[in-house]
Design an enzyme around this catalytic site. Structure first.
Site, PDB file in Angstrom:
ATOM      1  N   ASP A 136       0.834  -1.190   0.000  1.00  0.00           N
ATOM      2  CA  ASP A 136       0.000   0.000   0.000  1.00  0.00           C
ATOM      3  C   ASP A 136       0.875   1.249   0.000  1.00  0.00           C
ATOM      4  O   ASP A 136       2.023   1.224   0.444  1.00  0.00           O
ATOM      5  CB  ASP A 136      -0.894   0.039   1.242  1.00  0.00           C
ATOM      6  CG  ASP A 136      -1.873  -1.122   1.308  1.00  0.00           C
ATOM      7  OD1 ASP A 136      -2.187  -1.680   0.244  1.00  0.00           O
ATOM      8  OD2 ASP A 136      -2.319  -1.449   2.419  1.00  0.00           O
ATOM      9  N   LYS A 137       0.291   2.360  -0.434  1.00  0.00           N
ATOM     10  CA  LYS A 137       1.002   3.640  -0.415  1.00  0.00           C
ATOM     11  C   LYS A 137       1.509   3.961   0.980  1.00  0.00           C
ATOM     12  O   LYS A 137       2.633   4.425   1.163  1.00  0.00           O
ATOM     13  CB  LYS A 137       0.072   4.750  -0.904  1.00  0.00           C
ATOM     14  CG  LYS A 137       0.662   6.146  -0.834  1.00  0.00           C
ATOM     15  CD  LYS A 137      -0.352   7.192  -1.264  1.00  0.00           C
ATOM     16  CE  LYS A 137       0.219   8.605  -1.104  1.00  0.00           C
ATOM     17  NZ  LYS A 137      -0.777   9.646  -1.467  1.00  0.00           N
TER      18      LYS A 137
END
Length: 296
Positions: A136-137
Site C-alpha cells: 500500500d502507499k
C-alpha cells in the site's frame, strides 16, 4: 531487457530441450511456446534449435528471457532509491512510506516502478520491471521487482505456494491478550466505500499470524506474516481484534504522521539458481521515534 540463462549439460542421458526446460527451469508449456517465436531465444552451441532438439553431454544451452512489454517511460527519482539487493533477474527496494508502487491516476512519474525503471536505464538496462507483491502507499518496506517476465512468474508461483515469506512490523494500539495468534476472518470490499475492506462471511479467506515483539504500556510492536494477500489484510484483521494500527485512521487507528506498518524481511529463492535469499529492511525514523518514545 534481455537476460541469457546459460547452462552446460552434464548428464550422459539425451533429453529433449522442452523437457529439460520444464524440469530444470520449471517453465510452463505456455512460457516455452512463447520462447519458440522469439528470435534467438533458444540456442544450443550458439545455434538456433527447436524445442524437440535432443541435448547431449557438453551442450551449451542459452535461453533468452525478456519482457513481452515495452519499458515504462523513464523519470529521474523524486526521492533516493534504497536498493537492498540486485542481480540480473531481481531488484529489491526499501519503499518509503507515502510512495505509490504502480502508476495510477494522479501518480504516474513519481511511482516506485517508474523511478526504478529510471535507475535501471542509467545502468544501460531497459527492463520492464514486474512487481511481485505490492505494498500500500502508506506501508513502507521491502518491494520485490523482477527484471523479466519469467522471473516474475516463477517468483509469483513461489509466493502462492508459500515458498517465499514476507514479515512485517506493525505497531498496534492496546495491550495484547495473547503473545501470538492466528487471525482468520474472510474479507471483501466494503460496498459503501470501495477503497476499504471489511470482514464478511461471504468474503475471501484470509489468514494473518502475529507475535508480540515488544509490549508497551498502551501499544505493542508485532511481527506479522500473512498466508493470503488481501488488500489491507493486516490493517483489517488488527482492527477486527480491537488492536488497530497506529496511524491507520481509515480503520479507526489513532492519528500519527505515518501508518505504522513496515515490510521488514523477505525470504525467497532466486528463480533460476534456486539460491535461498534473505533480505532485511530497516524502518525509518518516524517508525523508530514511536518505539523510542515508548521506552521512556
Amino acid at each position: 531487457m534481455s537476460r541469457y540463462y546459460r547452462h552446460i549439460v552434464l548428464t550422459d542421458e539425451e533429453i529433449p530441450l522442452k523437457k529439460w526446460m520444464r524440469e530444470h527451469l520449471q517453465l510452463t508449456n505456455r512460457q516455452i511456446s512463447r520462447l519458440k517465436f522469439q528470435p534467438g531465444a533458444l540456442m544450443v552451441n550458439h545455434q538456433r534449435v527447436y524445442v524437440s532438439h535432443l541435448l547431449q553431454k557438453g551442450d551449451l544451452i542459452e535461453i533468452k528471457l525478456e519482457s513481452d512489454r515495452p519499458p515504462l517511460p523513464l523519470s529521474d527519482p523524486h526521492y533516493p532509491l534504497t536498493v537492498l539487493y540486485e542481480d540480473e533477474d531481481l531488484l529489491v527496494l526499501n519503499k518509503p512510506c507515502g510512495s505509490v508502487v504502480h502508476p495510477i491516476h494522479a501518480h504516474y512519474h513519481d511511482t516506485l516502478l517508474i523511478q526504478a525503471s529510471g535507475y535501471c536505464a542509467k545502468k544501460g538496462e531497459t527492463a520492464r520491471l514486474h512487481c511481485v507483491g505490492r505494498l500500500d502507499k502508506e506501508t513502507s518496506g521491502i518491494v520485490l521487482l523482477a527484471k523479466n517476465r519469467i522471473a516474475a512468474q516463477k517468483l509469483t508461483e513461489l509466493r502462492n505456494s508459500q515458498q517465499s515469506q514476507k514479515t512485517y512490523y506493525a505497531i498496534v494500539e492496546g495491550v495484547m491478550e495473547k503473545q501470538n495468534d492466528v487471525i482468520s476472518f474472510p474479507m471483501m470490499n466494503d460496498p459503501a466505500e470501495p477503497r476499504k475492506m471489511i470482514i464478511h462471511e461471504n468474503g475471501k479467506a484470509a489468514s494473518t499470524h502475529y507475535s508480540v515483539v515488544k509490549q508497551f504500556c498502551d501499544h505493542a510492536l508485532l511481527a506479522v506474516t500473512i498466508k493470503t494477500g488481501r488488500m489491507h489484510q493486516i490493517r483489517v484483521h488488527m482492527k477486527a481484534i480491537h488492536h488497530p494500527l497506529i496511524g491507520d485512521v481509515l480503520y479507526g487507528g489513532k492519528p500519527y504522521p505515518r501508518l505504522c506498518l513496515h515490510a521488514c524481511q523477505i525470504v525467497f529463492y532466486q528463480p533460476f539458481t534456486n539460491e535461498r535469499i534473505t533480505i532485511s529492511a530497516p524502518y525509518d525514523m518516524s517508525f523508530q521515534k514511536l518505539l523510542v518514545s515508548s521506552i521512556r
